[in-house]
Design a protein around this motif. Structure first.
Motif, mmCIF file in Angstrom:
data_model
loop_
_atom_site.group_PDB
_atom_site.id
_atom_site.type_symbol
_atom_site.label_atom_id
_atom_site.label_comp_id
_atom_site.label_asym_id
_atom_site.label_seq_id
_atom_site.Cartn_x
_atom_site.Cartn_y
_atom_site.Cartn_z
ATOM 1 N N SER A 220 0.836 -1.201 0.000
ATOM 2 C CA SER A 220 0.000 0.000 0.000
ATOM 3 C C SER A 220 0.871 1.252 0.000
ATOM 4 N N ALA A 221 2.067 1.159 0.574
ATOM 5 C CA ALA A 221 2.986 2.303 0.586
ATOM 6 C C ALA A 221 3.457 2.678 -0.817
ATOM 7 N N ASN A 222 3.357 1.776 -1.774
ATOM 8 C CA ASN A 222 3.768 2.053 -3.148
ATOM 9 C C ASN A 222 2.694 2.788 -3.949
ATOM 10 N N SER B 146 10.138 2.827 -6.753
ATOM 11 C CA SER B 146 11.531 2.995 -6.327
ATOM 12 C C SER B 146 11.898 2.061 -5.174
ATOM 13 N N ASP B 147 10.915 1.477 -4.509
ATOM 14 C CA ASP B 147 11.198 0.609 -3.358
ATOM 15 C C ASP B 147 10.267 -0.604 -3.396
ATOM 16 N N ILE B 148 10.473 -1.483 -4.358
ATOM 17 C CA ILE B 148 9.659 -2.686 -4.511
ATOM 18 C C ILE B 148 10.266 -3.807 -3.661
ATOM 19 N N LYS B 149 9.455 -4.435 -2.852
ATOM 20 C CA LYS B 149 9.896 -5.530 -1.986
ATOM 21 C C LYS B 149 9.638 -6.877 -2.665
ATOM 22 N N LYS B 150 10.246 -7.916 -2.124
ATOM 23 C CA LYS B 150 10.011 -9.281 -2.595
ATOM 24 C C LYS B 150 9.627 -10.159 -1.415
#
Length: 99
Positions: free
Chosen positions: A71-73, A82-86
């Motif tokens: 949701s932060a994206n 710019s800050d995609i997590k896995k």
């Protein structure tokens, strides 16, 4: 239509390539979009799904690590990539979430 990058696009997104032609998006804050894009409301093309808990380790040998949006994206201005997590997803979850 214009031949240059619309000035309404935030500076943070200007790293993307320019397109030969643009058209009005019909959304004031969005401005122009590439002429070949189709536009639709998010509610018509995607679902927001809650319930996948953060999984830091594979639960089975078939799980794979995949990128996901938090949701932060998702911002009013657009999607911040710019800050995609896995995290780990099972084959069934990959089908469910269309990964």
């Amino acid at each position: 239509m214009t031949d240059t990058l619309p000035s309404t696009i935030p500076t943070t997104l200007r790293r993307w390539p320019t397109y030969p032609a643009y058209k009005a998006s019909g959304v004031d804050w969005l401005g122009e979009i590439p002429a070949h894009w189709t536009d639709t409301s998010i509610k018509h093309g995607w679902d927001v799904r809650l319930g996948k808990m953060l999984q830091n380790e594979a639960a089975t040998p078939f799980d794979t690590q995949e990128s996901y949006l938090r949701s932060a994206n998702v911002l009013w201005e657009g999607v911040d990539i710019s800050d995609i997590k896995k995290m780990w997803f099972s084959p069934n979850e990959k089908t469910l979430y269309k990964l």
